[in-house]
Design a protein around this motif. Structure first.
Motif, mmCIF file in Angstrom:
data_model
loop_
_atom_site.group_PDB
_atom_site.id
_atom_site.type_symbol
_atom_site.label_atom_id
_atom_site.label_comp_id
_atom_site.label_asym_id
_atom_site.label_seq_id
_atom_site.Cartn_x
_atom_site.Cartn_y
_atom_site.Cartn_z
ATOM 1 N N GLU A 14 3.414 3.296 -2.235
ATOM 2 C CA GLU A 14 3.947 2.602 -1.061
ATOM 3 C C GLU A 14 4.225 3.538 0.112
ATOM 4 O O GLU A 14 4.091 3.152 1.273
ATOM 5 C CB GLU A 14 5.250 1.863 -1.428
ATOM 6 N N HIS A 46 4.213 12.688 -12.329
ATOM 7 C CA HIS A 46 3.950 11.238 -12.358
ATOM 8 C C HIS A 46 2.951 10.959 -11.253
ATOM 9 O O HIS A 46 3.210 11.223 -10.073
ATOM 10 C CB HIS A 46 5.250 10.460 -12.155
ATOM 11 N N HIS A 48 0.199 8.710 -9.022
ATOM 12 C CA HIS A 48 -0.581 7.623 -8.410
ATOM 13 C C HIS A 48 -1.687 8.327 -7.644
ATOM 14 O O HIS A 48 -1.518 9.463 -7.219
ATOM 15 C CB HIS A 48 0.256 6.824 -7.417
ATOM 16 N N SER A 82 0.282 6.494 -13.530
ATOM 17 C CA SER A 82 0.968 5.206 -13.380
ATOM 18 C C SER A 82 0.060 4.085 -13.865
ATOM 19 O O SER A 82 -1.139 4.100 -13.602
ATOM 20 C CB SER A 82 1.264 4.967 -11.899
ATOM 21 N N GLY A 84 1.512 1.128 -13.138
ATOM 22 C CA GLY A 84 2.104 0.146 -12.234
ATOM 23 C C GLY A 84 1.225 -0.058 -11.018
ATOM 24 O O GLY A 84 1.120 -1.164 -10.479
ATOM 25 N N GLY A 85 0.583 1.047 -10.597
ATOM 26 C CA GLY A 85 -0.272 0.974 -9.414
ATOM 27 C C GLY A 85 0.508 0.493 -8.214
ATOM 28 O O GLY A 85 1.626 0.955 -7.962
ATOM 29 N N THR A 106 2.940 5.366 -17.617
ATOM 30 C CA THR A 106 4.097 4.487 -17.451
ATOM 31 C C THR A 106 3.810 3.104 -18.039
ATOM 32 O O THR A 106 2.662 2.654 -18.074
ATOM 33 C CB THR A 106 4.481 4.328 -15.966
ATOM 34 N N ASP A 108 5.621 -0.494 -17.381
ATOM 35 C CA ASP A 108 6.654 -1.229 -16.633
ATOM 36 C C ASP A 108 7.050 -2.479 -17.411
ATOM 37 O O ASP A 108 6.195 -3.283 -17.784
ATOM 38 C CB ASP A 108 6.101 -1.578 -15.249
ATOM 39 N N PHE A 114 10.354 -6.642 -4.835
ATOM 40 C CA PHE A 114 10.066 -5.260 -4.444
ATOM 41 C C PHE A 114 10.200 -5.106 -2.933
ATOM 42 O O PHE A 114 9.414 -4.412 -2.290
ATOM 43 C CB PHE A 114 8.656 -4.895 -4.942
ATOM 44 N N PHE A 120 6.710 -7.349 -7.909
ATOM 45 C CA PHE A 120 6.006 -6.465 -8.852
ATOM 46 C C PHE A 120 5.965 -7.229 -10.185
ATOM 47 O O PHE A 120 6.990 -7.390 -10.845
ATOM 48 C CB PHE A 120 6.762 -5.141 -8.965
ATOM 49 N N GLU A 227 7.449 9.676 -3.951
ATOM 50 C CA GLU A 227 7.362 8.257 -4.326
ATOM 51 C C GLU A 227 8.715 7.564 -4.150
ATOM 52 O O GLU A 227 8.779 6.395 -3.782
ATOM 53 C CB GLU A 227 6.894 8.125 -5.780
HETATM 54 N N1 KMH Z 1 4.284 1.121 -7.165
HETATM 55 C C1 KMH Z 1 5.148 0.240 -7.877
HETATM 56 C C2 KMH Z 1 4.767 -1.180 -7.572
HETATM 57 C C3 KMH Z 1 4.838 2.847 -12.045
HETATM 58 O O1 KMH Z 1 4.388 3.857 -11.545
HETATM 59 O O2 KMH Z 1 4.600 2.514 -13.203
HETATM 60 C C4 KMH Z 1 5.124 0.454 -9.341
HETATM 61 C C5 KMH Z 1 5.372 1.808 -9.829
HETATM 62 C C6 KMH Z 1 5.729 1.933 -11.264
HETATM 63 O O3 KMH Z 1 5.288 2.800 -9.130
#
Ligand code: KMH
Ligand code: ZN
Length: 273
Positions: A14, A46, A48, A82, A84-85, A106, A108, A114, A120, A227
């Motif tokens: 985000e 972690h 993304h 992740s 979760g994306g 991860t 979730d 959110f 989410f 993040e």
């Molecule tokens: N970006 C969030 C919607 C994860 O990494 O698993 C979800 C998130 C959780 O960041």
């Protein structure tokens, strides 16, 4: 007490360069940020990933490229993709990096608001599907919980065999739609997980370092990074994830605990060799 595992959430889905110009998008930028965090004491990255223009993606090839490059720069780092994306992605898209059989990913464990109109979504069946896949591929889940009910969901799915024992939780506190980042609520979360579980805490925004300090005092582990927060202190942007990790590592030492190496983190979490 165990040594403290520092996780760096270097990129997220985000946060953008408009929030902080040092947020990484390209592979080179992601490696730069991972290395700065690793050099400052983070043992878990972690992860993304983004397209070069900053659009979040769960593309398996982009993950592979980034993970391979991070492993060159930070040879023993634990890279935790992740699943979760970003809000709105399909399950098929989100689960892709688990097929690379990383040490961790991860998981979730519930649906929450959110911010704004965003939701989410993580249905029970999604969590079961992702959990089962992680067991099959021997990927240790970091159980992401944004609220207390998500702990209860994880405990139920552990009893049903979708999540293995020796659970590791990440209490994400302060999301606009999840549990607040307060001392009382952190105590409540910690008291709600099994004795043999481990936990880390991710304080969102200005709560990041309050939650770092509290988790250290309570015997937990900690997560910092762009993040969750892009500031060193009010009005002062962080120059890198490494700067945030360095501040967190100093708090660990000031409070009388030690920072875990990646090897020690693997032992604490019982990761595959
Ligand atoms: N970006 C969030 C919607 C994860 O990494 O698993 C979800 C998130 C959780 O960041
Ligand atoms: Zn994330």
């Amino acid at each position: 007490m165990q040594k403290v595992i520092i996780t760096a959430a270097i990129c997220g889905a985000e946060v953008t360069k408009e929030h902080n110009p040092n947020v990484p998008y390209t592979v080179e930028e992601i490696v730069r940020e991972a290395k700065s965090a690793y050099d400052a004491g983070a043992s878990i990255i972690h992860l993304h990933v983004r397209k070069d223009d900053g659009t979040p993606t769960q593309d398996i090839n982009r993950f592979k490229e980034c993970i391979d490059a991070i492993k060159v720069a930070c040879p023993d780092a634990i890279v935790q993709p992740s699943t979760g994306g970003a809000v709105g992605m399909s399950n098929e898209e989100r689960i892709q990096p688990v097929n690379l059989s990383p040490e961790m990913a991860t998981l979730d464990c519930g649906t929450c608001n959110f911010g704004g109109d965003e939701i989410f979504v993580n249905t029970e069946n999604t969590i079961k599907e992702f959990g089962k896949k992680m067991i099959e591929l021997n990927v240790k889940p970091e159980i992401e919980v944004f609220d207390k009910g998500m702990i209860d969901m994880a405990l139920r799915l552990n009893k049903k065999g979708f999540i293995n024992d020796n659970m590791h939780f990440n209490f994400v506190m302060g999301v606009n739609g999840g549990i607040s980042a307060t001392y009382r609520d952190l105590m409540f979360m910690r008291e709600s997980i099994p004795e043999n579980a481990t936990f880390t805490v991710s304080g969102i925004g200005r709560s990041q370092f309050d939650m770092v300090a509290l988790s250290i005092l309570l015997g937990g582990h900690i997560r910092v990074g762009f993040e969750d927060n892009v500031y060193m202190k009010k009005g002062v942007l962080a120059s890198s994830n490494g700067e945030l990790v360095k501040k967190a590592a100093n708090i660990v030492k000031e409070l009388g605990r030690e920072v875990a190496t990646p090897k020690e983190a693997r032992e604490i979490l019982g990761l595959k060799a």
